[in-house]
Motif scaffolding. Sequence first.
Motif, PDB file in Angstrom:
ATOM      1  N   LEU A  50       1.200   8.929  12.540  1.00  0.00           N
ATOM      2  CA  LEU A  50       1.450  10.163  13.430  1.00  0.00           C
ATOM      3  C   LEU A  50       2.649   9.904  14.175  1.00  0.00           C
ATOM      4  O   LEU A  50       3.161  10.890  14.804  1.00  0.00           O
ATOM      5  CB  LEU A  50       0.236  10.215  14.473  1.00  0.00           C
ATOM      6  CG  LEU A  50      -0.839  10.846  14.012  1.00  0.00           C
ATOM      7  CD1 LEU A  50      -1.998  10.952  14.816  1.00  0.00           C
ATOM      8  CD2 LEU A  50      -0.834  12.043  13.287  1.00  0.00           C
ATOM      9  N   GLU A  51       3.508   8.809  13.934  1.00  0.00           N
ATOM     10  CA  GLU A  51       4.779   8.645  14.310  1.00  0.00           C
ATOM     11  C   GLU A  51       5.644   9.558  13.988  1.00  0.00           C
ATOM     12  O   GLU A  51       6.714   9.898  14.475  1.00  0.00           O
ATOM     13  CB  GLU A  51       5.322   6.978  14.013  1.00  0.00           C
ATOM     14  CG  GLU A  51       4.547   6.039  14.938  1.00  0.00           C
ATOM     15  CD  GLU A  51       5.231   5.007  14.594  1.00  0.00           C
ATOM     16  OE1 GLU A  51       6.308   4.562  13.686  1.00  0.00           O
ATOM     17  OE2 GLU A  51       4.658   3.755  15.146  1.00  0.00           O
ATOM     18  N   ARG A  52       5.642  10.326  12.984  1.00  0.00           N
ATOM     19  CA  ARG A  52       6.536  11.226  12.520  1.00  0.00           C
ATOM     20  C   ARG A  52       6.520  12.604  13.144  1.00  0.00           C
ATOM     21  O   ARG A  52       7.295  13.288  13.154  1.00  0.00           O
ATOM     22  CB  ARG A  52       5.931  11.467  10.910  1.00  0.00           C
ATOM     23  CG  ARG A  52       4.780  12.147  10.636  1.00  0.00           C
ATOM     24  CD  ARG A  52       4.484  12.604   9.361  1.00  0.00           C
ATOM     25  NE  ARG A  52       2.874  13.174   9.166  1.00  0.00           N
ATOM     26  CZ  ARG A  52       2.816  14.450   9.445  1.00  0.00           C
ATOM     27  NH1 ARG A  52       3.807  15.189   9.891  1.00  0.00           N
ATOM     28  NH2 ARG A  52       1.543  14.918   9.352  1.00  0.00           N
ATOM     29  N   ILE A  53       5.343  12.687  13.820  1.00  0.00           N
ATOM     30  CA  ILE A  53       5.277  13.986  14.998  1.00  0.00           C
ATOM     31  C   ILE A  53       5.709  13.534  16.127  1.00  0.00           C
ATOM     32  O   ILE A  53       4.918  12.779  16.756  1.00  0.00           O
ATOM     33  CB  ILE A  53       3.667  14.298  14.802  1.00  0.00           C
ATOM     34  CG1 ILE A  53       3.348  14.874  13.291  1.00  0.00           C
ATOM     35  CG2 ILE A  53       3.935  15.681  15.597  1.00  0.00           C
ATOM     36  CD1 ILE A  53       2.095  15.169  12.995  1.00  0.00           C
ATOM     37  N   PRO A  54       6.617  13.837  16.758  1.00  0.00           N
ATOM     38  CA  PRO A  54       7.132  13.789  18.149  1.00  0.00           C
ATOM     39  C   PRO A  54       6.009  14.183  19.099  1.00  0.00           C
ATOM     40  O   PRO A  54       5.486  15.104  18.813  1.00  0.00           O
ATOM     41  CB  PRO A  54       8.281  14.400  18.478  1.00  0.00           C
ATOM     42  CG  PRO A  54       8.350  15.451  17.527  1.00  0.00           C
ATOM     43  CD  PRO A  54       7.615  15.165  16.214  1.00  0.00           C
ATOM     44  N   PHE A  55       5.890  13.478  20.423  1.00  0.00           N
ATOM     45  CA  PHE A  55       5.165  14.135  21.349  1.00  0.00           C
ATOM     46  C   PHE A  55       6.037  14.621  22.763  1.00  0.00           C
ATOM     47  O   PHE A  55       6.926  13.690  22.689  1.00  0.00           O
ATOM     48  CB  PHE A  55       3.821  13.161  21.861  1.00  0.00           C
ATOM     49  CG  PHE A  55       4.445  12.049  22.489  1.00  0.00           C
ATOM     50  CD1 PHE A  55       4.738  11.750  23.722  1.00  0.00           C
ATOM     51  CD2 PHE A  55       4.611  10.805  21.527  1.00  0.00           C
ATOM     52  CE1 PHE A  55       5.316  10.740  24.167  1.00  0.00           C
ATOM     53  CE2 PHE A  55       5.208   9.612  22.251  1.00  0.00           C
ATOM     54  CZ  PHE A  55       5.352   9.502  23.524  1.00  0.00           C
ATOM     55  N   HIS A  56       5.442  15.429  23.141  1.00  0.00           N
ATOM     56  CA  HIS A  56       6.278  15.882  24.535  1.00  0.00           C
ATOM     57  C   HIS A  56       6.290  14.976  25.468  1.00  0.00           C
ATOM     58  O   HIS A  56       5.233  14.525  25.737  1.00  0.00           O
ATOM     59  CB  HIS A  56       6.075  17.381  24.828  1.00  0.00           C
ATOM     60  CG  HIS A  56       4.732  17.631  25.790  1.00  0.00           C
ATOM     61  ND1 HIS A  56       3.497  17.315  25.078  1.00  0.00           N
ATOM     62  CD2 HIS A  56       4.473  17.618  26.986  1.00  0.00           C
ATOM     63  CE1 HIS A  56       2.536  17.544  25.908  1.00  0.00           C
ATOM     64  NE2 HIS A  56       3.334  17.652  27.016  1.00  0.00           N
ATOM     65  N   LYS A  57       7.637  15.172  26.228  1.00  0.00           N
ATOM     66  CA  LYS A  57       7.616  13.849  27.322  1.00  0.00           C
ATOM     67  C   LYS A  57       8.042  14.720  28.742  1.00  0.00           C
ATOM     68  O   LYS A  57       8.834  15.333  28.774  1.00  0.00           O
ATOM     69  CB  LYS A  57       8.714  13.095  26.920  1.00  0.00           C
ATOM     70  CG  LYS A  57       8.292  12.045  25.837  1.00  0.00           C
ATOM     71  CD  LYS A  57       9.341  10.888  25.350  1.00  0.00           C
ATOM     72  CE  LYS A  57       9.011   9.993  24.071  1.00  0.00           C
ATOM     73  NZ  LYS A  57      10.122   9.092  23.736  1.00  0.00           N
ATOM     74  N   SER A  58       7.172  14.251  29.685  1.00  0.00           N
ATOM     75  CA  SER A  58       7.293  14.740  30.977  1.00  0.00           C
ATOM     76  C   SER A  58       7.010  13.731  31.854  1.00  0.00           C
ATOM     77  O   SER A  58       5.879  13.643  32.169  1.00  0.00           O
ATOM     78  CB  SER A  58       6.702  16.056  31.146  1.00  0.00           C
ATOM     79  OG  SER A  58       6.792  16.656  32.344  1.00  0.00           O
ATOM     80  N   ARG A  59       8.000  13.099  32.649  1.00  0.00           N
ATOM     81  CA  ARG A  59       7.641  11.880  33.299  1.00  0.00           C
ATOM     82  C   ARG A  59       7.063  12.629  34.711  1.00  0.00           C
ATOM     83  O   ARG A  59       7.772  13.152  35.610  1.00  0.00           O
ATOM     84  CB  ARG A  59       8.955  11.151  33.869  1.00  0.00           C
ATOM     85  CG  ARG A  59       8.788   9.851  34.321  1.00  0.00           C
ATOM     86  CD  ARG A  59       8.311   8.812  33.468  1.00  0.00           C
ATOM     87  NE  ARG A  59       9.112   8.258  32.739  1.00  0.00           N
ATOM     88  CZ  ARG A  59       8.891   7.464  31.511  1.00  0.00           C
ATOM     89  NH1 ARG A  59       7.375   7.099  31.500  1.00  0.00           N
ATOM     90  NH2 ARG A  59       9.557   6.754  30.926  1.00  0.00           N
ATOM     91  N   CYS A  60       5.629  12.277  35.012  1.00  0.00           N
ATOM     92  CA  CYS A  60       5.051  12.922  36.205  1.00  0.00           C
ATOM     93  C   CYS A  60       3.652  12.137  36.287  1.00  0.00           C
ATOM     94  O   CYS A  60       3.567  11.403  35.637  1.00  0.00           O
ATOM     95  CB  CYS A  60       4.603  14.333  35.857  1.00  0.00           C
ATOM     96  SG  CYS A  60       3.435  15.024  34.352  1.00  0.00           S
ATOM     97  N   ILE A  61       2.954  12.528  37.471  1.00  0.00           N
ATOM     98  CA  ILE A  61       1.853  11.500  37.629  1.00  0.00           C
ATOM     99  C   ILE A  61       0.646  12.486  37.239  1.00  0.00           C
ATOM    100  O   ILE A  61      -0.474  11.931  37.337  1.00  0.00           O
ATOM    101  CB  ILE A  61       1.715  11.390  39.240  1.00  0.00           C
ATOM    102  CG1 ILE A  61       1.665  12.833  40.058  1.00  0.00           C
ATOM    103  CG2 ILE A  61       3.036  10.870  39.737  1.00  0.00           C
ATOM    104  CD1 ILE A  61       1.192  12.759  41.483  1.00  0.00           C
TER     105      ILE A  61
END
Length: 277
Positions: free
Chosen positions: A264-275
């Motif tokens: 699944l590394e070929r699919i990016p995941f969304h990143k949002s730095r939060c708690i």
Amino acid sequence: MKLILNSSAGPDNLLPKPTEEQAVDFLFVADVMNFCFWPDKGSPKWVVSWNGKSYTGYYALCAALRKAQEEKVPITDPNFYSTISEEQLRKILRPVENASEIPLLPERLVAMRQAGAVLLEKFGGTFCDFEETHLRVAFYKRAQVLVSQIWMLFDGRDFGEFSDIDSLTVFADYRVPQVLVHFAALEYASDLMERLRNDEVLQNGSPEEVEIRGCTVEAVERITEKLKEHYAKSGGGDSPNAIMNATQVDHFLWNFRRIYARQLERIPFHKSRCIYY
């Protein structure tokens, strides 16, 4: 497709058994800090070793807490973590050599202190008393995860018996959408996909982030309904192991990602730095 309900013990007994005295409070502490494990681009992951094995993400958190218990740290006692120091928490969450420190350590420190203070002030110093008030949980990922873990730990019985467990939605984090894209249950617009492939960090609360999480909830609701229809037609709807709610679908998708992480590394995941997740 079937899933055994009580798989909450996790690999190598990282999560407690329902017979453990502090099982519920362990889950509570873990979920207070259950957010944002991904590293900055180019940085190593946060990795924790326990019993000769190394773990990342949520399982690394559980390993760190297990290690703390072995070292006689009262990590499930709010009298301790309501006043825990940053130095103490850093030691508990210490990584293996050459790994990164856990992201957002100061934010986790604040969360621990606040959670401990509330338990002591209003709920007798244990999440068990909190749960018995039957508070309604809204769309909050970490709170939903905690309730679901208690339900799964106790096989939906005794302390984990919730008549309204089916009202929980999927836990909209940053990994479940990745798996939904893999299964073509979600599809990103080309410009958004490009931004994700470039490791752009989305602002917490931004339209893009909210839309991804909202569509994740809707996608899993539709999947759950289709599964219910399938089991009803096949005559297996009453099976205790049937996937019949969003909690179980979430558990399947989250574990699928861990098992097939490399693929699944070929699919990016969304990143949002939060708690929040």
